[in-house]
Enzyme design. Structure first.
Site, PDB file in Angstrom:
ATOM      1  CG  HIS A 111      -1.864  -1.091   1.368  1.00  0.00           C
ATOM      2  ND1 HIS A 111      -1.798  -2.023   2.370  1.00  0.00           N
ATOM      3  CD2 HIS A 111      -2.935  -1.439   0.609  1.00  0.00           C
ATOM      4  CE1 HIS A 111      -2.797  -2.891   2.239  1.00  0.00           C
ATOM      5  NE2 HIS A 111      -3.495  -2.565   1.182  1.00  0.00           N
ATOM      6  CG  MET A 141       4.535  -7.296   1.402  1.00  0.00           C
ATOM      7  SD  MET A 141       5.091  -5.711   1.989  1.00  0.00           S
ATOM      8  CE  MET A 141       6.800  -6.102   2.298  1.00  0.00           C
TER       9      MET A 141
HETATM   10  P1  AMP Z   1      -6.474  -3.809  -0.499  1.00  0.00           P
HETATM   11  O1  AMP Z   1      -6.299  -3.029   0.758  1.00  0.00           O
HETATM   12  O2  AMP Z   1      -6.006  -5.228  -0.397  1.00  0.00           O
HETATM   13  O3  AMP Z   1      -7.842  -3.659  -1.093  1.00  0.00           O
HETATM   14  O4  AMP Z   1      -5.475  -3.164  -1.557  1.00  0.00           O
HETATM   15  C1  AMP Z   1      -5.499  -1.794  -1.864  1.00  0.00           C
HETATM   16  C2  AMP Z   1      -4.598  -1.542  -3.062  1.00  0.00           C
HETATM   17  O5  AMP Z   1      -3.261  -1.961  -2.754  1.00  0.00           O
HETATM   18  C3  AMP Z   1      -5.020  -2.362  -4.297  1.00  0.00           C
HETATM   19  O6  AMP Z   1      -4.862  -1.559  -5.465  1.00  0.00           O
HETATM   20  C4  AMP Z   1      -4.056  -3.514  -4.276  1.00  0.00           C
HETATM   21  O7  AMP Z   1      -3.826  -4.077  -5.548  1.00  0.00           O
HETATM   22  C5  AMP Z   1      -2.810  -2.854  -3.744  1.00  0.00           C
HETATM   23  N1  AMP Z   1      -1.903  -3.849  -3.154  1.00  0.00           N
HETATM   24  C6  AMP Z   1      -2.221  -4.832  -2.263  1.00  0.00           C
HETATM   25  N2  AMP Z   1      -1.135  -5.586  -1.991  1.00  0.00           N
HETATM   26  C7  AMP Z   1      -0.121  -5.085  -2.747  1.00  0.00           C
HETATM   27  C8  AMP Z   1       1.258  -5.445  -2.910  1.00  0.00           C
HETATM   28  N3  AMP Z   1       1.807  -6.467  -2.263  1.00  0.00           N
HETATM   29  N4  AMP Z   1       2.012  -4.700  -3.763  1.00  0.00           N
HETATM   30  C9  AMP Z   1       1.472  -3.650  -4.439  1.00  0.00           C
HETATM   31  N5  AMP Z   1       0.180  -3.264  -4.316  1.00  0.00           N
HETATM   32  C10 AMP Z   1      -0.607  -3.969  -3.489  1.00  0.00           C
END
Ligand code: AMP
Length: 285
Positions: free
Chosen positions: A37, A185
């Protein structure tokens, strides 16, 4: 960092800021923040005047009520990380703010994306994702929306939705951030114990195996070996696929083609997804 809970307050704030023509970057999240994030926050900060992060655990995108109930919540640590990394605004709406009584549910035409991979295994998931992202973009009205390639299919879905609805936003996709050992992650990793984290790493190992052997072995042999490796470690595999750039499964690997591998698998009741580019079209010799 300024914290907004009510959409109207954030809308007012943005309207005032817009008078001096500023560029706004937006990173929507469900919290339990990690370096993945934060990489999006950093990218937004480097390209915009103001970076807004939202934390909202969106009930409409959970097909499994237990997954929703158990989704990790670490608000204090999240706020600390965002402040430390210079995020300008945190938006933390309530469910009622996002979905008020008069909220009109719409059906998003996602075509095949709604029926394959995550769409197939999580019925209604992408409808919920579109619902919340559309609503968040109505409130935040950013110039650039930052998403992670970790959720490859979600990126395609959101791009399609924004383009179909003519939402004036640029969408930028950032690479997946991994632990030193390769594990992608994910907020859901917080639900794994140490032993399970070791098992979770096998997803990365399998993706790396597919990448190393994509032009050496046949696609069925690659998929079968990958699936066997996962199940032998105790994973329940939802899917392991090798596709072209737009997620159509491929039968043969061509050097002038973009090739992606995608896996979704559960350890116990924790479901993990990951993907890897096995080949880039522009690497063609
Ligand atoms: P989430 O909180 O899981 O809904 O993710 C929020 C944003 O962070 C989304 O655009 C995800 O694709 C991105 N995201 C989650 N994990 C990662 C990661 N390991 N590397 C890069 N972006 C991520």
């Amino acid at each position: 960092m300024i914290l907004f809970k009510r959409p109207d307050d954030l809308i007012d704030f943005i309207q005032k800021k817009r008078k001096s023509i500023i560029k706004i970057g937006f990173v929507p999240t469900m919290g339990a923040l990690h370096q993945g994030h934060i990489s999006l926050i950093e990218k937004s900060k480097s390209e915009n005047d103001i970076t807004i992060c939202s934390i909202f655990i969106n009930p409409t995108q959970f097909n499994n009520p237990n997954d929703f109930k158990k989704y990790p919540v670490t608000i204090e640590a999240d706020i600390e990380q965002l402040e430390l990394n210079g995020c300008d605004i945190l938006f933390m709406p309530s469910v009622h703010d996002i979905y008020p009584e008069n909220f009109q549910k719409s059906n998003f035409e996602l075509g095949y994306l709604d029926n394959i991979l995550e769409g197939k295994h999580r019925a209604g998931h992408f409808q919920g994702v579109c619902m919340v992202v559309k609503r968040l973009l109505e409130i935040v009205k950013c110039d650039i929306l930052y998403l992670g390639q970790k959720d490859y299919q979600q990126c395609m879905v959101i791009k399609k939705m924004a383009s179909d609805l003519n939402i004036p936003v640029e969408i930028k996709i950032s690479p997946t951030i991994r632990e030193e050992n390769g594990l992608a992650m994910s907020s859901r990793n917080k639900r794994l114990n140490e032993a399970e984290k070791g098992v979770a790493l096998v997803i990365f190992e399998v993706l790396s195996f597919l990448k190393d052997n994509i032009f050496e072995l046949s696609i069925p042999a690659l998929l079968q070996t990958g699936e066997n490796k996962l199940t032998s470690k105790g994973f329940k595999v939802d899917y392991i696929e090798i596709t072209d750039e737009i997620l159509n499964p491929i039968k043969n690997a061509e050097k002038n083609q973009t090739i992606v591998a995608l896996i979704a698998a559960s350890i116990g009741d924790v479901r993990l997804i990951d993907n890897m580019m096995l080949n880039h079209a522009n690497n063609a010799e």
